[in-house]
Design an enzyme around this catalytic site. Structure first.
Site, short mmCIF file in Angstrom:
data_model
loop_
_atom_site.label_atom_id
_atom_site.label_comp_id
_atom_site.label_asym_id
_atom_site.label_seq_id
_atom_site.Cartn_x
_atom_site.Cartn_y
_atom_site.Cartn_z
N CYS A 1 41.54 38.02 30.58
CA CYS A 1 40.07 38.10 30.74
C CYS A 1 39.39 38.78 29.57
CB CYS A 1 39.72 38.83 32.03
SG CYS A 1 40.45 38.05 33.47
N HIS B 1 32.44 41.40 32.04
CA HIS B 1 33.31 40.36 32.60
C HIS B 1 32.99 40.25 34.09
CE1 HIS B 1 36.64 38.07 33.88
NE2 HIS B 1 37.33 39.07 34.39
N ASN C 1 35.41 34.50 39.07
CA ASN C 1 36.03 35.03 37.84
C ASN C 1 36.57 33.86 37.01
OD1 ASN C 1 37.74 36.19 35.96
ND2 ASN C 1 38.67 37.64 37.39
O1 UT7 Z 1 39.63 39.68 35.90
C1 UT7 Z 1 40.29 40.89 35.98
C2 UT7 Z 1 41.24 40.88 37.08
N1 UT7 Z 1 40.77 40.92 38.39
C3 UT7 Z 1 39.97 41.86 38.93
O2 UT7 Z 1 39.32 42.63 38.29
C4 UT7 Z 1 39.98 41.98 40.43
C5 UT7 Z 1 40.19 43.40 40.87
N2 UT7 Z 1 40.33 43.56 42.29
C6 UT7 Z 1 39.39 43.24 43.20
O3 UT7 Z 1 38.35 42.71 42.85
C7 UT7 Z 1 39.62 43.60 44.65
O4 UT7 Z 1 40.70 44.49 44.76
C8 UT7 Z 1 39.85 42.36 45.57
C9 UT7 Z 1 38.57 41.58 45.73
C10 UT7 Z 1 40.94 41.48 44.97
C11 UT7 Z 1 40.29 42.83 46.96
O5 UT7 Z 1 39.34 43.71 47.50
P1 UT7 Z 1 39.80 45.09 48.16
O6 UT7 Z 1 38.61 45.72 48.70
O7 UT7 Z 1 40.58 45.82 47.11
O8 UT7 Z 1 40.71 44.61 49.35
P2 UT7 Z 1 42.27 44.84 49.61
O9 UT7 Z 1 43.10 44.08 48.63
O10 UT7 Z 1 42.50 46.30 49.73
O11 UT7 Z 1 42.42 44.18 51.03
C12 UT7 Z 1 41.73 44.67 52.18
C13 UT7 Z 1 42.08 43.80 53.36
C14 UT7 Z 1 43.58 43.58 53.53
O12 UT7 Z 1 43.86 43.60 54.92
P3 UT7 Z 1 44.45 44.92 55.62
O13 UT7 Z 1 45.73 45.21 54.91
O14 UT7 Z 1 43.41 45.99 55.39
O15 UT7 Z 1 44.60 44.50 57.05
C15 UT7 Z 1 43.79 42.19 53.01
O16 UT7 Z 1 44.90 41.53 53.61
O17 UT7 Z 1 41.50 42.50 53.21
C16 UT7 Z 1 42.52 41.50 53.41
N3 UT7 Z 1 42.18 40.36 52.58
C17 UT7 Z 1 41.37 39.37 52.98
N4 UT7 Z 1 40.73 39.16 54.14
C18 UT7 Z 1 39.96 38.06 54.23
C19 UT7 Z 1 42.57 40.10 51.30
N5 UT7 Z 1 42.01 38.95 50.87
C20 UT7 Z 1 41.26 38.48 51.90
C21 UT7 Z 1 40.45 37.35 52.06
N6 UT7 Z 1 39.81 37.18 53.24
N7 UT7 Z 1 40.26 36.45 51.08
#
Ligand code: UT7
Length: 311
Positions: free
Chosen positions: A112, A238, A268
Protein backbone atom coordinates in the site's frame (compact mmCIF):
# COMPACT_ATOMS: atom_id res chain seq x y z
CA UNK A 1 11.28 24.96 -8.39
CA UNK A 2 11.32 21.22 -8.46
CA UNK A 3 9.31 18.07 -8.96
CA UNK A 4 5.82 18.79 -10.20
CA UNK A 5 2.83 16.54 -10.74
CA UNK A 6 2.02 17.64 -14.25
CA UNK A 7 -0.88 15.30 -14.97
CA UNK A 8 -3.03 12.74 -13.20
CA UNK A 9 -5.44 10.05 -14.36
CA UNK A 10 -7.36 7.20 -12.79
CA UNK A 11 -9.34 4.15 -13.81
CA UNK A 12 -12.03 2.47 -11.76
CA UNK A 13 -13.91 -0.61 -12.95
CA UNK A 14 -17.62 -0.05 -13.52
CA UNK A 15 -18.82 -2.96 -11.42
CA UNK A 16 -19.83 -1.86 -7.92
CA UNK A 17 -19.90 -4.42 -5.10
CA UNK A 18 -21.93 -3.08 -2.17
CA UNK A 19 -22.00 -4.18 1.45
CA UNK A 20 -25.48 -5.56 0.77
CA UNK A 21 -24.02 -7.73 -2.01
CA UNK A 22 -21.39 -8.99 0.47
CA UNK A 23 -24.11 -9.86 3.00
CA UNK A 24 -25.24 -12.48 0.47
CA UNK A 25 -21.74 -13.90 0.10
CA UNK A 26 -20.35 -14.15 3.67
CA UNK A 27 -21.55 -13.85 7.26
CA UNK A 28 -21.29 -10.06 7.52
CA UNK A 29 -23.53 -7.00 7.62
CA UNK A 30 -23.61 -3.52 6.17
CA UNK A 31 -23.73 -2.27 9.76
CA UNK A 32 -20.49 -4.11 10.75
CA UNK A 33 -18.57 -3.05 7.64
CA UNK A 34 -19.74 0.56 7.88
CA UNK A 35 -19.01 1.05 11.57
CA UNK A 36 -15.68 -0.83 11.58
CA UNK A 37 -14.27 0.46 8.28
CA UNK A 38 -16.42 3.25 6.78
CA UNK A 39 -16.62 1.28 3.52
CA UNK A 40 -20.00 1.17 1.73
CA UNK A 41 -18.95 -0.15 -1.67
CA UNK A 42 -15.91 -1.02 -3.77
CA UNK A 43 -15.15 -1.54 -7.47
CA UNK A 44 -14.39 -5.00 -8.82
CA UNK A 45 -12.70 -5.61 -12.17
CA UNK A 46 -14.64 -7.79 -14.55
CA UNK A 47 -12.74 -8.29 -17.77
CA UNK A 48 -10.09 -5.69 -16.94
CA UNK A 49 -6.58 -6.91 -16.10
CA UNK A 50 -4.24 -4.92 -13.88
CA UNK A 51 -2.44 -3.88 -17.08
CA UNK A 52 -5.70 -2.65 -18.67
CA UNK A 53 -6.41 -0.50 -15.61
CA UNK A 54 -2.86 0.86 -15.43
CA UNK A 55 -2.86 1.69 -19.15
CA UNK A 56 -6.18 3.56 -18.96
CA UNK A 57 -5.08 5.58 -15.92
CA UNK A 58 -1.74 6.34 -17.60
CA UNK A 59 -3.32 7.46 -20.88
CA UNK A 60 -5.51 9.86 -18.93
CA UNK A 61 -2.54 11.17 -16.91
CA UNK A 62 -0.50 11.71 -20.09
CA UNK A 63 -3.40 13.53 -21.73
CA UNK A 64 -3.96 15.61 -18.60
CA UNK A 65 -0.26 16.55 -18.52
CA UNK A 66 -0.43 17.61 -22.16
CA UNK A 67 2.90 15.95 -22.98
CA UNK A 68 4.04 13.80 -25.84
CA UNK A 69 4.30 10.27 -24.48
CA UNK A 70 7.71 9.93 -26.14
CA UNK A 71 8.99 12.29 -23.46
CA UNK A 72 8.48 9.67 -20.72
CA UNK A 73 11.88 8.37 -19.62
CA UNK A 74 10.77 5.95 -16.89
CA UNK A 75 7.66 3.97 -15.94
CA UNK A 76 7.56 3.07 -12.26
CA UNK A 77 4.60 0.84 -11.41
CA UNK A 78 3.63 -0.04 -7.85
CA UNK A 79 1.48 -3.12 -7.38
CA UNK A 80 1.04 -6.16 -5.18
CA UNK A 81 -1.02 -7.87 -7.87
CA UNK A 82 1.36 -8.06 -10.85
CA UNK A 83 0.05 -9.50 -14.10
CA UNK A 84 2.84 -12.11 -14.42
CA UNK A 85 5.63 -13.55 -12.26
CA UNK A 86 7.88 -11.62 -14.62
CA UNK A 87 8.41 -9.45 -16.57
CA UNK A 88 7.30 -6.48 -14.55
CA UNK A 89 3.76 -5.20 -15.09
CA UNK A 90 5.43 -1.88 -15.99
CA UNK A 91 6.95 -3.55 -19.08
CA UNK A 92 3.51 -4.69 -20.25
CA UNK A 93 2.18 -1.17 -19.70
CA UNK A 94 5.15 0.30 -21.57
CA UNK A 95 4.34 -1.96 -24.53
CA UNK A 96 0.63 -1.06 -24.53
CA UNK A 97 1.41 2.66 -24.30
CA UNK A 98 3.87 2.21 -27.20
CA UNK A 99 6.62 4.01 -25.35
CA UNK A 100 10.14 4.02 -26.80
CA UNK A 101 12.88 1.80 -25.26
CA UNK A 102 14.30 4.92 -23.60
CA UNK A 103 11.37 4.65 -21.18
CA UNK A 104 12.99 2.21 -18.73
CA UNK A 105 10.20 0.37 -16.89
CA UNK A 106 10.08 -1.53 -13.63
CA UNK A 107 7.75 -2.51 -10.79
CA UNK A 108 8.09 -1.83 -7.14
CA UNK A 109 6.67 -4.11 -4.51
CA UNK A 110 5.92 -2.03 -1.44
CA UNK A 111 2.22 -2.93 -1.05
CA UNK A 112 0.00 0.00 0.00
CA UNK A 113 3.00 2.33 0.33
CA UNK A 114 4.10 1.55 -3.23
CA UNK A 115 2.90 4.79 -4.77
CA UNK A 116 4.87 6.87 -2.23
CA UNK A 117 7.95 4.71 -2.78
CA UNK A 118 7.53 5.23 -6.55
CA UNK A 119 7.12 8.98 -6.19
CA UNK A 120 10.28 9.13 -4.07
CA UNK A 121 12.29 7.22 -6.69
CA UNK A 122 10.91 9.49 -9.43
CA UNK A 123 11.81 12.56 -7.37
CA UNK A 124 15.38 11.29 -6.96
CA UNK A 125 15.72 10.72 -10.72
CA UNK A 126 14.34 14.17 -11.48
CA UNK A 127 16.41 16.00 -8.89
CA UNK A 128 19.61 14.22 -9.95
CA UNK A 129 19.01 15.51 -13.47
CA UNK A 130 19.05 11.96 -14.87
CA UNK A 131 15.46 12.21 -16.10
CA UNK A 132 13.00 14.97 -16.89
CA UNK A 133 9.69 13.12 -17.13
CA UNK A 134 8.59 10.02 -15.22
CA UNK A 135 5.29 8.13 -15.12
CA UNK A 136 4.40 6.74 -11.67
CA UNK A 137 1.51 4.29 -11.48
CA UNK A 138 -0.33 2.49 -8.68
CA UNK A 139 -2.52 -0.31 -10.05
CA UNK A 140 -4.23 -3.18 -8.29
CA UNK A 141 -6.53 -6.08 -9.02
CA UNK A 142 -6.90 -7.10 -5.39
CA UNK A 143 -10.09 -9.03 -6.14
CA UNK A 144 -7.84 -11.68 -7.74
CA UNK A 145 -5.99 -12.45 -4.47
CA UNK A 146 -8.90 -12.20 -2.04
CA UNK A 147 -10.46 -15.24 -0.40
CA UNK A 148 -14.11 -14.43 -1.04
CA UNK A 149 -15.06 -16.80 1.80
CA UNK A 150 -12.96 -14.91 4.40
CA UNK A 151 -15.14 -12.16 5.85
CA UNK A 152 -12.21 -10.63 7.75
CA UNK A 153 -10.55 -9.55 4.48
CA UNK A 154 -13.01 -9.75 1.56
CA UNK A 155 -15.06 -6.75 2.72
CA UNK A 156 -12.03 -4.45 2.78
CA UNK A 157 -10.49 -4.32 -0.68
CA UNK A 158 -11.26 -3.06 -4.18
CA UNK A 159 -9.70 -2.70 -7.65
CA UNK A 160 -8.47 0.38 -9.50
CA UNK A 161 -5.52 2.35 -10.81
CA UNK A 162 -4.08 5.85 -10.64
CA UNK A 163 -1.15 7.42 -12.48
CA UNK A 164 0.79 10.67 -12.39
CA UNK A 165 3.20 12.28 -14.80
CA UNK A 166 5.96 13.97 -12.80
CA UNK A 167 8.46 16.41 -14.30
CA UNK A 168 11.25 18.61 -13.13
CA UNK A 169 10.23 22.21 -13.70
CA UNK A 170 12.67 24.91 -12.69
CA UNK A 171 10.11 27.66 -13.24
CA UNK A 172 7.44 26.26 -10.94
CA UNK A 173 6.97 26.54 -7.19
CA UNK A 174 5.73 22.92 -7.13
CA UNK A 175 8.02 20.44 -5.44
CA UNK A 176 8.32 17.35 -3.28
CA UNK A 177 9.58 18.97 -0.09
CA UNK A 178 10.26 15.85 1.93
CA UNK A 179 9.67 12.14 1.87
CA UNK A 180 10.19 9.81 4.82
CA UNK A 181 9.83 6.12 4.03
CA UNK A 182 10.28 3.18 6.38
CA UNK A 183 10.31 -0.62 6.42
CA UNK A 184 9.95 -3.14 9.24
CA UNK A 185 10.57 -6.52 7.66
CA UNK A 186 10.18 -8.29 11.01
CA UNK A 187 6.43 -7.50 10.94
CA UNK A 188 5.76 -9.11 7.54
CA UNK A 189 3.71 -12.01 9.02
CA UNK A 190 0.83 -9.66 9.93
CA UNK A 191 0.13 -8.82 6.26
CA UNK A 192 1.28 -10.99 3.36
CA UNK A 193 0.39 -13.34 0.55
CA UNK A 194 2.04 -16.66 -0.26
CA UNK A 195 2.71 -17.31 -3.98
CA UNK A 196 -0.62 -18.18 -5.63
CA UNK A 197 -2.33 -17.90 -2.22
CA UNK A 198 -4.71 -15.42 -0.66
CA UNK A 199 -4.02 -12.16 1.13
CA UNK A 200 -3.71 -12.76 4.89
CA UNK A 201 -3.93 -10.08 7.53
CA UNK A 202 -4.01 -9.72 11.29
CA UNK A 203 -6.24 -6.67 11.14
CA UNK A 204 -5.98 -5.43 14.69
CA UNK A 205 -2.17 -5.45 14.68
CA UNK A 206 -2.00 -3.74 11.29
CA UNK A 207 -4.48 -1.12 12.52
CA UNK A 208 -2.18 -0.07 15.38
CA UNK A 209 0.94 -0.08 13.21
CA UNK A 210 -0.88 2.01 10.60
CA UNK A 211 -2.00 4.77 12.96
CA UNK A 212 1.34 5.03 14.79
CA UNK A 213 3.52 4.58 11.70
CA UNK A 214 1.70 7.11 9.54
CA UNK A 215 1.54 9.66 12.36
CA UNK A 216 5.25 9.36 13.20
CA UNK A 217 6.31 9.43 9.54
CA UNK A 218 4.13 12.50 8.98
CA UNK A 219 5.73 14.35 11.88
CA UNK A 220 9.20 13.42 10.59
CA UNK A 221 8.33 14.55 7.06
CA UNK A 222 6.94 17.84 8.40
CA UNK A 223 10.06 18.41 10.49
CA UNK A 224 12.32 17.67 7.55
CA UNK A 225 10.40 20.20 5.41
CA UNK A 226 10.55 22.81 8.18
CA UNK A 227 6.76 22.81 8.47
CA UNK A 228 4.13 22.04 11.07
CA UNK A 229 0.79 20.25 10.73
CA UNK A 230 -0.97 23.64 10.70
CA UNK A 231 0.70 24.49 7.37
CA UNK A 232 -0.89 21.54 5.57
CA UNK A 233 -3.84 22.37 3.29
CA UNK A 234 -4.96 18.79 2.69
CA UNK A 235 -3.97 15.34 3.95
CA UNK A 236 -4.37 12.53 1.43
CA UNK A 237 -4.03 9.35 3.46
CA UNK A 238 -3.99 5.80 2.17
CA UNK A 239 -7.64 4.75 2.21
CA UNK A 240 -7.78 1.55 4.25
CA UNK A 241 -10.20 2.29 7.06
CA UNK A 242 -12.14 5.41 8.09
CA UNK A 243 -11.24 4.78 11.74
CA UNK A 244 -7.51 4.68 10.94
CA UNK A 245 -7.79 7.97 9.04
CA UNK A 246 -9.73 9.58 11.91
CA UNK A 247 -7.20 8.41 14.52
CA UNK A 248 -4.35 9.69 12.35
CA UNK A 249 -5.95 13.16 12.03
CA UNK A 250 -6.41 13.25 15.82
CA UNK A 251 -2.79 12.29 16.47
CA UNK A 252 -1.60 15.01 14.10
CA UNK A 253 -4.15 17.54 15.49
CA UNK A 254 -5.33 18.24 11.96
CA UNK A 255 -9.01 19.21 11.63
CA UNK A 256 -10.93 16.49 9.81
CA UNK A 257 -12.14 18.84 7.06
CA UNK A 258 -8.49 18.99 5.95
CA UNK A 259 -8.39 15.22 5.42
CA UNK A 260 -9.59 13.64 2.19
CA UNK A 261 -11.67 10.48 2.45
CA UNK A 262 -13.14 8.28 -0.28
CA UNK A 263 -12.69 4.86 1.35
CA UNK A 264 -16.51 4.69 1.57
CA UNK A 265 -16.73 4.37 -2.23
CA UNK A 266 -13.69 2.28 -3.17
CA UNK A 267 -12.45 0.41 -0.10
CA UNK A 268 -8.72 -0.26 0.11
CA UNK A 269 -7.14 -0.22 -3.36
CA UNK A 270 -3.58 -0.54 -1.97
CA UNK A 271 -1.00 1.18 -4.20
CA UNK A 272 -3.77 2.82 -6.25
CA UNK A 273 -5.45 4.44 -3.28
CA UNK A 274 -3.41 7.66 -2.95
CA UNK A 275 -3.40 8.61 -6.67
CA UNK A 276 -7.15 7.88 -6.89
CA UNK A 277 -7.80 10.07 -3.82
CA UNK A 278 -5.49 12.80 -5.15
CA UNK A 279 -7.35 12.83 -8.46
CA UNK A 280 -10.76 13.02 -6.82
CA UNK A 281 -9.71 15.74 -4.36
CA UNK A 282 -8.45 17.76 -7.32
CA UNK A 283 -11.64 17.16 -9.31
CA UNK A 284 -13.75 18.23 -6.33
CA UNK A 285 -11.83 21.52 -6.11
CA UNK A 286 -10.22 20.63 -2.77
CA UNK A 287 -6.69 21.18 -4.12
CA UNK A 288 -5.25 24.09 -6.07
CA UNK A 289 -1.76 24.79 -7.38
CA UNK A 290 0.55 25.90 -4.59
CA UNK A 291 -1.28 23.96 -1.84
CA UNK A 292 0.75 21.96 0.66
CA UNK A 293 -0.26 18.30 0.67
CA UNK A 294 0.63 15.53 3.09
CA UNK A 295 0.43 12.04 1.59
CA UNK A 296 0.82 9.08 3.92
CA UNK A 297 0.49 5.30 3.66
CA UNK A 298 1.11 2.01 5.46
CA UNK A 299 1.07 -1.50 4.05
CA UNK A 300 2.52 -4.98 3.84
CA UNK A 301 6.25 -5.26 4.49
CA UNK A 302 5.58 -3.55 6.71
CA UNK A 303 6.26 -0.44 4.67
CA UNK A 304 5.07 3.04 5.47
CA UNK A 305 5.87 6.67 4.99
CA UNK A 306 4.82 10.25 4.38
CA UNK A 307 5.50 12.72 1.61
CA UNK A 308 5.02 16.48 1.73
CA UNK A 309 4.55 18.22 -1.55
CA UNK A 310 3.71 21.66 -2.81
CA UNK A 311 1.22 20.85 -5.54
O1 UT7 B 1 -3.77 -1.19 3.70
C1 UT7 B 1 -3.08 -1.43 4.88
C2 UT7 B 1 -3.49 -2.69 5.46
N1 UT7 B 1 -4.75 -2.80 6.04
C3 UT7 B 1 -5.24 -2.04 7.04
O2 UT7 B 1 -4.77 -0.99 7.37
C4 UT7 B 1 -6.39 -2.61 7.82
C5 UT7 B 1 -6.13 -2.53 9.30
N2 UT7 B 1 -7.14 -3.17 10.11
C6 UT7 B 1 -8.44 -2.82 10.14
O3 UT7 B 1 -8.86 -1.94 9.41
C7 UT7 B 1 -9.35 -3.48 11.14
O4 UT7 B 1 -8.59 -4.19 12.09
C8 UT7 B 1 -10.41 -4.43 10.49
C9 UT7 B 1 -11.44 -3.62 9.74
C10 UT7 B 1 -9.71 -5.39 9.55
C11 UT7 B 1 -11.13 -5.22 11.58
O5 UT7 B 1 -11.72 -4.35 12.52
P1 UT7 B 1 -11.53 -4.59 14.08
O6 UT7 B 1 -12.32 -3.58 14.77
O7 UT7 B 1 -10.05 -4.62 14.33
O8 UT7 B 1 -12.21 -5.99 14.28
P2 UT7 B 1 -11.56 -7.38 14.76
O9 UT7 B 1 -10.65 -7.94 13.72
O10 UT7 B 1 -11.03 -7.18 16.13
O11 UT7 B 1 -12.86 -8.27 14.84
C12 UT7 B 1 -13.94 -7.99 15.73
C13 UT7 B 1 -15.02 -9.03 15.53
C14 UT7 B 1 -14.50 -10.46 15.56
O12 UT7 B 1 -15.46 -11.24 16.24
P3 UT7 B 1 -15.25 -11.64 17.79
O13 UT7 B 1 -13.96 -12.38 17.85
O14 UT7 B 1 -15.20 -10.32 18.53
O15 UT7 B 1 -16.47 -12.46 18.08
C15 UT7 B 1 -14.47 -10.86 14.12
O16 UT7 B 1 -14.64 -12.25 13.92
O17 UT7 B 1 -15.64 -8.86 14.25
C16 UT7 B 1 -15.65 -10.12 13.56
N3 UT7 B 1 -15.56 -9.84 12.14
C17 UT7 B 1 -16.63 -9.60 11.37
N4 UT7 B 1 -17.94 -9.57 11.64
C18 UT7 B 1 -18.78 -9.27 10.63
C19 UT7 B 1 -14.44 -9.75 11.37
N5 UT7 B 1 -14.78 -9.44 10.10
C20 UT7 B 1 -16.14 -9.35 10.08
C21 UT7 B 1 -17.06 -9.05 9.07
N6 UT7 B 1 -18.37 -9.02 9.39
N7 UT7 B 1 -16.69 -8.77 7.80
Amino acid sequence: MGTRIEGIGIYLPERVLTNLDLEKMVDTSDEWITTRTGIKERRIAQNESVVDMAVKASERAIENAGIDKGEIEAVILATLTPQLGFPATACLVQERLRLPPTAMSFDISAACSGFLYGLDIADAYLKSGKKKTVLVIGAEKLSSIIDWKDRSTCVLFGDGAGAVVVRYDENSESDILSSKLYTKGSAWPILYREPCGYLKMEGRKVFKEAVNGMAEASLEALKSAGLSAKDIDLVIPHQANFRIIKALAEKLSIPFEKVYVNVNRYGNTSAASIPIALYEALKEGKIKRGDLLLLTAMGGGLTWGSTILRF
